[in-house]
Design a protein around this motif. Structure first.
Motif, PDB file in Angstrom:
ATOM      1  N   ASN A  50       0.806  -1.217   0.000  1.00 24.73           N
ATOM      2  CA  ASN A  50       0.000   0.000   0.000  1.00 24.73           C
ATOM      3  C   ASN A  50       0.847   1.279   0.000  1.00 24.73           C
ATOM      4  N   THR A  51       2.147   1.121  -0.073  1.00 23.66           N
ATOM      5  CA  THR A  51       3.000   2.305   0.004  1.00 23.66           C
ATOM      6  C   THR A  51       2.865   3.195  -1.228  1.00 23.66           C
ATOM      7  N   THR A  52       3.036   4.468  -1.044  1.00 21.98           N
ATOM      8  CA  THR A  52       3.082   5.425  -2.153  1.00 21.98           C
ATOM      9  C   THR A  52       4.513   5.893  -2.401  1.00 21.98           C
ATOM     10  N   GLN A  53       5.437   5.356  -1.625  1.00 19.80           N
ATOM     11  CA  GLN A  53       6.833   5.714  -1.778  1.00 19.80           C
ATOM     12  C   GLN A  53       7.431   4.989  -2.993  1.00 19.80           C
ATOM     13  N   VAL A  54       8.500   5.556  -3.528  1.00 20.26           N
ATOM     14  CA  VAL A  54       9.220   4.968  -4.657  1.00 20.26           C
ATOM     15  C   VAL A  54      10.590   4.501  -4.169  1.00 20.26           C
ATOM     16  N   ALA A  55      11.002   3.302  -4.591  1.00 17.91           N
ATOM     17  CA  ALA A  55      12.327   2.797  -4.230  1.00 17.91           C
ATOM     18  C   ALA A  55      13.394   3.615  -4.937  1.00 17.91           C
ATOM     19  N   PHE A  56      14.464   3.925  -4.211  1.00 17.49           N
ATOM     20  CA  PHE A  56      15.510   4.824  -4.730  1.00 17.49           C
ATOM     21  C   PHE A  56      16.863   4.309  -4.251  1.00 17.49           C
ATOM     22  N   SER A  57      17.772   4.065  -5.185  1.00 17.71           N
ATOM     23  CA  SER A  57      19.129   3.635  -4.828  1.00 17.71           C
ATOM     24  C   SER A  57      20.107   4.247  -5.814  1.00 17.71           C
ATOM     25  N   ALA A  58      21.154   4.901  -5.319  1.00 23.39           N
ATOM     26  CA  ALA A  58      22.117   5.572  -6.199  1.00 23.39           C
ATOM     27  C   ALA A  58      23.514   5.516  -5.605  1.00 23.39           C
ATOM     28  N   VAL A  59      24.512   5.589  -6.482  1.00 23.93           N
ATOM     29  CA  VAL A  59      25.920   5.633  -6.072  1.00 23.93           C
ATOM     30  C   VAL A  59      26.625   6.716  -6.876  1.00 23.93           C
ATOM     31  N   GLU A  60      27.741   7.196  -6.346  1.00 21.49           N
ATOM     32  CA  GLU A  60      28.538   8.221  -7.034  1.00 21.49           C
ATOM     33  C   GLU A  60      29.392   7.574  -8.111  1.00 21.49           C
ATOM     34  N   LEU A  61      29.497   8.226  -9.263  1.00 21.30           N
ATOM     35  CA  LEU A  61      30.354   7.730 -10.335  1.00 21.30           C
ATOM     36  C   LEU A  61      31.823   8.022 -10.022  1.00 21.30           C
ATOM     37  N   PRO A  62      32.764   7.257 -10.616  1.00 16.11           N
ATOM     38  CA  PRO A  62      34.192   7.536 -10.431  1.00 16.11           C
ATOM     39  C   PRO A  62      34.543   8.947 -10.903  1.00 16.11           C
ATOM     40  N   THR A  63      35.633   9.482 -10.389  1.00 14.67           N
ATOM     41  CA  THR A  63      36.009  10.865 -10.707  1.00 14.67           C
ATOM     42  C   THR A  63      36.342  11.077 -12.182  1.00 14.67           C
ATOM     43  N   ASP A  64      36.762  10.008 -12.901  1.00 18.36           N
ATOM     44  CA  ASP A  64      37.097  10.183 -14.312  1.00 18.36           C
ATOM     45  C   ASP A  64      35.869  10.088 -15.220  1.00 18.36           C
TER      46      ASP A  64
END
Length: 275
Positions: free
Chosen positions: A127-141
């Protein structure tokens, strides 16, 4: 008188013989000193060392003369691979392990799991209205704002007979600032740019629209391509009808995934610079 002359003759003969012997020895010494072998000059070297067989070399050798050269500065190469004209920095989400720092375990209304080359997101609260969210930072190059050309792609999977509901996050700063390219259960598509939690008007304000290309059940491939100041969006290698878009500055430099279905899985995520 005859005896005296004989003694003198013998003495004179001895003197002459001794002089000739001395002269011969002197000439021999002079000849040795003036030979070609003696005139060879060798450069002094360090103390002789034994060779690999443990035997000292029998003759001396000269050390090579090294000409001085300007010192070269070290080349900074990418961490993913050695630099070369054909090298293209890339980020690969192989999902073999959670080494990249993807969200895992039960978080809020979803369960996140990296397993067997897939990233699975399952809804815990139907019944949730929330959205799943997962992220990571890309390498500096890999900098999405600075790169003139890049490609981002991922395969999105859903339960049997269902259209995948979720998609790609890019240019992510945090959960309130990001860009997204997603599908919903109706097979509609959305391209959005979110700043401080609110969708902007840059990319259709995050509304879902008919993409104008075939959307498959069970599995779809989403792809984003940048070329200069243009962004193009594809579903299963077909460009959606509202593409291309003029580039807007990305809030950050992260890459991520979003889902809202009961079960959504992701495979073959990659970010590559260059054509």
């Amino acid at each position: 008188m005859r005896l005296f002359l004989t003694i003198c003759f013998v003495a004179l003969t001895s003197v002459i013989s001794l002089a000739q012997s001395t002269e011969r020895r002197a000439k021999s010494a002079v000849y040795s000193a003036s030979s070609e072998w003696q005139r060879v000059t060798l450069r002094p070297t360090s103390r002789l060392t034994t060779n690999s067989s443990g035997v000292s070399p029998s003759t001396a050798t000269t050390s090579p003369v090294v000409q001085p050269v300007d010192r070269l500065e070290p080349t900074v190469a990418s961490s993913s691979a050695p630099a070369s004209p054909d090298f293209r920095p890339a980020f690969i989400g192989d999902f073999a392990t959670s080494r990249n720092g993807w969200r895992s375990g039960n978080k809020g209304d979803y369960n996140y799991q990296v397993s067997m080359g897939r990233y699975n997101i399952r809804k815990l609260n139907v019944n949730t209205t929330q959205v799943a969210f997962s992220a990571v930072e890309l390498p500096t190059d890999i900098n999405l704002n600075r790169a003139d050309i890049f490609t981002i792609k991922v395969d999105v999977l859903a339960d049997s007979g269902q259209v995948p509901t979720g998609g790609l996050l890019f240019g992510v700063q945090d959960s309130l600032n990001y860009c997204a390219f997603t599908l919903n259960a109706k097979g509609e598509v959305s391209v959005s740019r979110v700043i401080n939690g609110q969708a902007t008007s840059d990319y259709l304000s995050g509304r879902y629209i008919v993409p104008g290309v075939a959307v498959e059940k069970n599995r779809d491939r989403l792809m984003i391509k940048r070329s200069g100041e243009i962004l193009r969006f594809y579903i299963n290698a077909q460009e959606i009808r509202t593409s291309p878009y003029s580039l807007k500055v990305f809030p950050g430099n992260g890459i991520g995934l979003m889902a809202s279905g009961y079960w959504t899985s992701f495979q073959k995520l990659s970010v590559t610079l260059g054509p």
